[in-house]
Write an enzyme that holds these catalytic residues in place. Sequence first.
Site, mmCIF file in Angstrom:
data_model
loop_
_atom_site.group_PDB
_atom_site.id
_atom_site.type_symbol
_atom_site.label_atom_id
_atom_site.label_comp_id
_atom_site.label_asym_id
_atom_site.label_seq_id
_atom_site.Cartn_x
_atom_site.Cartn_y
_atom_site.Cartn_z
ATOM 1 N N HIS A 137 1.473 7.606 14.787
ATOM 2 C CA HIS A 137 0.398 6.679 14.870
ATOM 3 C C HIS A 137 -0.779 7.423 15.115
ATOM 4 O O HIS A 137 -2.100 6.987 15.320
ATOM 5 C CB HIS A 137 0.495 5.796 15.888
ATOM 6 C CG HIS A 137 1.697 4.887 15.965
ATOM 7 N ND1 HIS A 137 2.673 4.328 16.826
ATOM 8 C CD2 HIS A 137 2.346 4.235 14.821
ATOM 9 C CE1 HIS A 137 3.743 3.635 16.595
ATOM 10 N NE2 HIS A 137 3.300 3.603 15.338
ATOM 11 N N HIS A 138 -0.897 8.783 14.678
ATOM 12 C CA HIS A 138 -2.158 9.631 14.703
ATOM 13 C C HIS A 138 -3.398 8.977 13.771
ATOM 14 O O HIS A 138 -4.366 9.115 14.062
ATOM 15 C CB HIS A 138 -1.955 10.961 14.331
ATOM 16 C CG HIS A 138 -1.873 11.221 13.080
ATOM 17 N ND1 HIS A 138 -0.460 11.058 12.315
ATOM 18 C CD2 HIS A 138 -2.566 11.764 12.025
ATOM 19 C CE1 HIS A 138 -0.820 11.355 11.098
ATOM 20 N NE2 HIS A 138 -1.946 12.011 10.857
ATOM 21 N N SER A 147 -1.835 4.258 -3.650
ATOM 22 C CA SER A 147 -1.586 2.961 -2.804
ATOM 23 C C SER A 147 -2.915 3.119 -1.957
ATOM 24 O O SER A 147 -3.177 1.948 -1.611
ATOM 25 C CB SER A 147 -0.285 3.356 -1.844
ATOM 26 O OG SER A 147 0.900 2.979 -2.590
ATOM 27 N N LYS A 174 2.142 4.222 6.725
ATOM 28 C CA LYS A 174 2.410 3.692 5.447
ATOM 29 C C LYS A 174 3.609 4.174 4.745
ATOM 30 O O LYS A 174 4.075 5.487 5.090
ATOM 31 C CB LYS A 174 1.165 4.456 4.422
ATOM 32 C CG LYS A 174 1.287 4.191 3.128
ATOM 33 C CD LYS A 174 0.433 2.594 2.846
ATOM 34 C CE LYS A 174 0.513 2.121 1.413
ATOM 35 N NZ LYS A 174 1.929 2.048 1.021
ATOM 36 N N LYS A 182 3.205 14.249 4.221
ATOM 37 C CA LYS A 182 2.469 13.858 2.695
ATOM 38 C C LYS A 182 1.001 13.401 2.832
ATOM 39 O O LYS A 182 0.374 13.845 2.097
ATOM 40 C CB LYS A 182 3.442 13.018 1.965
ATOM 41 C CG LYS A 182 3.246 12.870 0.527
ATOM 42 C CD LYS A 182 4.368 11.908 -0.160
ATOM 43 C CE LYS A 182 5.773 12.146 0.117
ATOM 44 N NZ LYS A 182 6.664 11.584 -0.676
ATOM 45 N N LYS A 218 8.561 4.263 6.859
ATOM 46 C CA LYS A 218 9.517 3.929 5.958
ATOM 47 C C LYS A 218 10.284 2.825 6.217
ATOM 48 O O LYS A 218 10.610 2.601 7.348
ATOM 49 C CB LYS A 218 10.390 5.185 5.589
ATOM 50 C CG LYS A 218 10.988 5.598 4.100
ATOM 51 C CD LYS A 218 9.541 5.840 3.233
ATOM 52 C CE LYS A 218 10.421 6.003 1.771
ATOM 53 N NZ LYS A 218 9.157 6.442 0.739
#
Length: 474
Positions: free
Chosen positions: A67-68, A365, A73, A97, A109
């Site tokens: 949550h930095h 995205s 995503k 990534k 994920k």
Amino acid sequence: MENKDAEGTKFLDTVMYYYDKAARHTGLSKGIIEQIRHCNSVYKTIFPVEIDGEIHAIEGIRVQHSHHKMPTKGGIRYSIQVSEDEVKALATLMTFKCAVVNVPFGGAKGGIKISPRSSSPKTLEKVTRRFATELIKKNLIGPAVDVPAPDYGTGSREMGWIVDTYMTFKYGDTDAQGCVTGKPVGLGGIRGRTEATGLGVYFGIREFLCNEEDVQKLGLTTGIAGKQIIVQGLGNVGYYSAKFCQENGAKIIGIAEREGGIYNENGLDIEAVFSYRTEKGSLLDFAGAKNIENSASMLEMECDILLPAALENQIHEGNADRIKAKIIAEGANGPTTREAEEILLSKGVIIIPDIYLNAGGVTVSYFEWLKNLSNVRFGRMGKRAEEAGYKRLVNAIESSTGNKITPEERIQLTRGADELDIVRSGLEDTMIEAFREMREALRQKPELSDLRTAAFYIAIKKIGLSYEMMGIFP
């Protein structure tokens, strides 16, 4: 199932090994290194769905690794073999990534234990909408919270179902379309998303091959033209990666899939192969190609570039020593185990790592998410103004020189950038800058030794800075 759980655990262990290998070079405090290492939250749910008159209990999972940066995503995959450790590993990779390519998301994920191949569209819609409802109830999805996307076994259709469900619950929220990406264009999706990961793979390979010093060590020439490539997996990533490489002069000599593989040393027409497989359901017996019964053996065949674009753990200690490729371009997530990497690096093989190379999907995205928050299509406000400016310039050149250009040339010279042009330009710039950042890290810190460690190092440093700025740690 136990075997798949073990594979997921091995995958997670591999990611943690790569993380630890890079983290020790960062100079960050033990507390920050430990914080970055772990998944922040894991949500598992069992929900009932009526299928063919019977109630079935379906298992879903969503992992938010870091949550930095918010939102988090990452994709949702559909597979009967989804495991918690596999999803944790993929969420962890997503964090790094995003950091490598400077996309301001934390990693996440998800997965649902269901077979997309044997389930009807009606069943898949029920399961998708119900899982979305479970996430909405727990406030685990939203444009500022967590933004899913397609993954293995899912696509724009599933994302369309999710956004429709979300908008039903969040009626009146003008940012609601940003709750997922990879949607159909008509539901707020973006042009260029479908091919984004494969195009990013091409840009990454091309960028590596631009560096004469690096490619000469492999006995290769610069540029992608003429390079012999074997692709494992002809799904979205494999197909588009091969397509763009071939369009720019590479030779696709082999393609491996679950039913077997095909090989032709003179090259295969990727469009023709893809159409053939779509029609026949198999690669085998493609005209002019040699059938390879054991497709896994194709990983060991002679080529310049091996492009694994299927699932994780495909290159392992059992086959790494027999791999003859000079470059492994990781289109898939986690295709190379830690044991295999050690063997390959000792042989001088270059590995272009997944956390950089297949980041094209999350990059575009990000562009889609920005489009949804701004509620305007890229290019809409500037395209005609650009064209008007170009036309004035062309007219001035014609007037001053007395030379007239053809109507076809005028169209090309005066065309303004549309959404697809802008998306592809942004993706290309992202992949170029990220590669140069990795290469510069290797130049400054030779002890990093390889591109993957350099990529993890860069990502950890960026994430660590975010935590330091939060003031969480002294």
